[in-house]
Design a protein around this motif. Sequence first.
Motif, short mmCIF file in Angstrom:
data_model
loop_
_atom_site.label_atom_id
_atom_site.label_comp_id
_atom_site.label_asym_id
_atom_site.label_seq_id
_atom_site.Cartn_x
_atom_site.Cartn_y
_atom_site.Cartn_z
N THR A 70 0.80 -1.23 0.00
CA THR A 70 0.00 0.00 0.00
C THR A 70 0.83 1.27 0.00
N GLU A 71 2.05 1.23 0.57
CA GLU A 71 2.87 2.45 0.68
C GLU A 71 4.29 2.27 0.17
N ILE A 72 4.98 1.25 0.64
CA ILE A 72 6.42 1.13 0.34
C ILE A 72 6.67 1.00 -1.15
N LEU A 73 5.85 0.23 -1.86
CA LEU A 73 6.03 0.09 -3.30
C LEU A 73 5.77 1.40 -4.05
N SER A 74 5.08 2.34 -3.41
CA SER A 74 4.77 3.63 -4.05
C SER A 74 5.79 4.71 -3.71
N ILE A 75 6.78 4.39 -2.90
CA ILE A 75 7.79 5.38 -2.51
C ILE A 75 8.61 5.80 -3.73
N THR A 76 8.85 7.10 -3.86
CA THR A 76 9.73 7.65 -4.90
C THR A 76 10.76 8.55 -4.25
N LYS A 77 11.68 9.07 -5.05
CA LYS A 77 12.74 9.92 -4.53
C LYS A 77 12.17 11.08 -3.71
N ASP A 78 12.78 11.27 -2.54
CA ASP A 78 12.50 12.37 -1.61
C ASP A 78 11.20 12.23 -0.83
N CYS A 79 10.57 11.08 -0.88
CA CYS A 79 9.53 10.80 0.10
C CYS A 79 10.18 10.75 1.48
N SER A 80 9.50 11.30 2.47
CA SER A 80 10.07 11.30 3.82
C SER A 80 9.59 10.07 4.58
N VAL A 81 10.50 9.49 5.36
CA VAL A 81 10.19 8.24 6.05
C VAL A 81 10.78 8.24 7.46
N VAL A 82 10.15 7.46 8.32
CA VAL A 82 10.71 7.10 9.61
C VAL A 82 10.86 5.58 9.61
N VAL A 83 12.10 5.12 9.84
CA VAL A 83 12.40 3.69 9.77
C VAL A 83 12.84 3.20 11.14
N VAL A 84 12.27 2.12 11.58
CA VAL A 84 12.75 1.40 12.76
C VAL A 84 13.21 0.03 12.28
N PHE A 109 4.54 11.77 1.02
CA PHE A 109 4.80 11.34 -0.36
C PHE A 109 5.13 12.56 -1.23
N VAL A 110 5.79 12.31 -2.35
CA VAL A 110 6.05 13.34 -3.36
C VAL A 110 4.91 13.31 -4.36
N GLU A 111 4.20 14.41 -4.46
CA GLU A 111 3.09 14.48 -5.41
C GLU A 111 3.62 14.54 -6.85
N ASN A 112 2.97 13.87 -7.73
CA ASN A 112 3.32 13.87 -9.16
C ASN A 112 4.81 13.61 -9.39
N PRO A 113 5.32 12.42 -9.04
CA PRO A 113 6.75 12.12 -9.19
C PRO A 113 7.28 12.35 -10.60
N ASP A 114 6.44 12.16 -11.62
CA ASP A 114 6.90 12.32 -13.00
C ASP A 114 7.26 13.77 -13.33
N THR A 115 6.69 14.71 -12.61
CA THR A 115 6.99 16.13 -12.87
C THR A 115 7.74 16.78 -11.71
N TYR A 116 8.23 15.95 -10.78
CA TYR A 116 8.98 16.48 -9.63
C TYR A 116 10.23 17.21 -10.13
N PRO A 117 10.45 18.47 -9.73
CA PRO A 117 11.53 19.29 -10.31
C PRO A 117 12.94 18.74 -10.12
N VAL A 118 13.19 17.99 -9.04
CA VAL A 118 14.54 17.45 -8.82
C VAL A 118 14.46 15.92 -8.80
N SER A 119 14.05 15.37 -9.90
CA SER A 119 13.91 13.93 -10.04
C SER A 119 15.29 13.26 -10.03
N GLN A 120 15.29 11.95 -10.22
CA GLN A 120 16.52 11.16 -10.07
C GLN A 120 17.60 11.52 -11.10
#
Length: 473
Positions: A70-84, A109-120
């Motif tokens: 539901t979430e992890i597979l949708s993560i893209t660059k610069d999504c913010s996370v807390v990991v334990v 999450f990063v909205e609209n990853p395809d148009t994110y200004p500082v993509s990968q």
Amino acid sequence: MKENIKNIPTYSVKQLLTTNIEIDKVVCIKGWVRNKRDSKAGISFLSVTDGSYFIPIQVVAENTLSNYTTEILSITKDCSVVVVGRVVKSLGKNQSIEIIANTVDVIGFVENPDTYPVSQKRHTVEYLREVGHLRVRTNLISSVVRVRNTVCFAIHEYLNNNGFYWIHTPIITATDAEGAGEMFRVTSLDLNHLPKNQEGQINFKKDFFGKESFLTVSGQLNLEAYCLAMSKVYTFGPTFRAENSNTTRHLAEFWMVEPEIAFANLMDNAALAEDLIRYVAKMVLDKNLEDIKFFDEFVSNGVLLRLENLATQKFAMLTYTEAIDKLLHSNKQFANPVSWGIDLSSEHERWLCEEYTKTTTIVVDYPKDIKAFYMRLNDDGKTVSAMDILAPGIGEIVGGSAREERYDMLLKRMHEMNMSSEHLYWYLDLRKFGSVPHAGFGIGLERLVSYITGVQNIRDVIPFPRASGLINF
């Protein structure tokens, strides 16, 4: 969040990767995903950074996690996370440890990853200036920020350890310390209804300060007042030049460190500047080696060796007259003709330290007619006790001088330059009441950071650059 993390210690990425963290220890990290790779085996590998270190830490997220699909597979660059998760030895080559995630909570999450200004993909520095609010999310700018921070800390630490007092000199002033006239005016007057005097000129007596006021180009003159009572002082803050110059070396707003020392001459001044720069170089190598390696590989090959040389090699020294002679006999055609009395241009400065001395070089004793009124006149009557420090790859990074401590000589120099002695009465007073030989210099922070990193345009080594037509952020 899905797991109570109150009793789980939070670490920075730098702490995890540079200290001997206990294997199997459960830790928490908070940051942004630099990149993610999903395997067919139902495992996702997340590179997580929090800005503390150039190298990210790898987080292994398995498909047994409750929010994997539901979430992890949708993560893209610069999504913010807390990991334990649990610290384990890494099987990869680039780092010794990684984290096996117990939970990965996506905070944003990063909205609209395809148009994110500082993509990968890799972006040009010109493009990144257009998205100045986001460019720090790239390797280039985040590395610059870490190096800049170390440079500032090193400067303060060195001066504090050597008995200097930090003086907060004014940002608003009525004095043009450099005499160039390229200053930003500060006013509270209504620009649509300007008051005029009997001569039809703007009546600045009606302004907030009762006279023309400007943003400072240097804190030096004010600093000298404190030097002649406190012996060792410095100022470190923003300075401003209304210079409409669209080059890689100029900004309208930049930071300067300006030390001033009493009972000192030009050679004392040069020794202080050299020792300070060497200290800064050593600290950057100690604290930011991974960043410097990145600059060396992707920005300017040779930066690492250049910084190591800066930290260890003694600077060369030439008089201005010797420098002109070497330039005249260089058999090189310069765009700016060489003759005694010219102000050295960047191409001259770089030839001297790159081709002639092949190291960082101090040039001293410049013609008085191209230098400021406050510089001490030498016995030859033609030159002043001024110095510039020239660095390979950039040119001038330090400018300084012995100050004219003799009242009569300073007054004469001001008259020669048609300067108002009445306006600077307080500066002349310093020469009447317990004057001593003193000297100082200024280092443009951005030029120094540019030199250390190899980033050519100083607009890319300051968080939000200010230049002609550039004030969007």
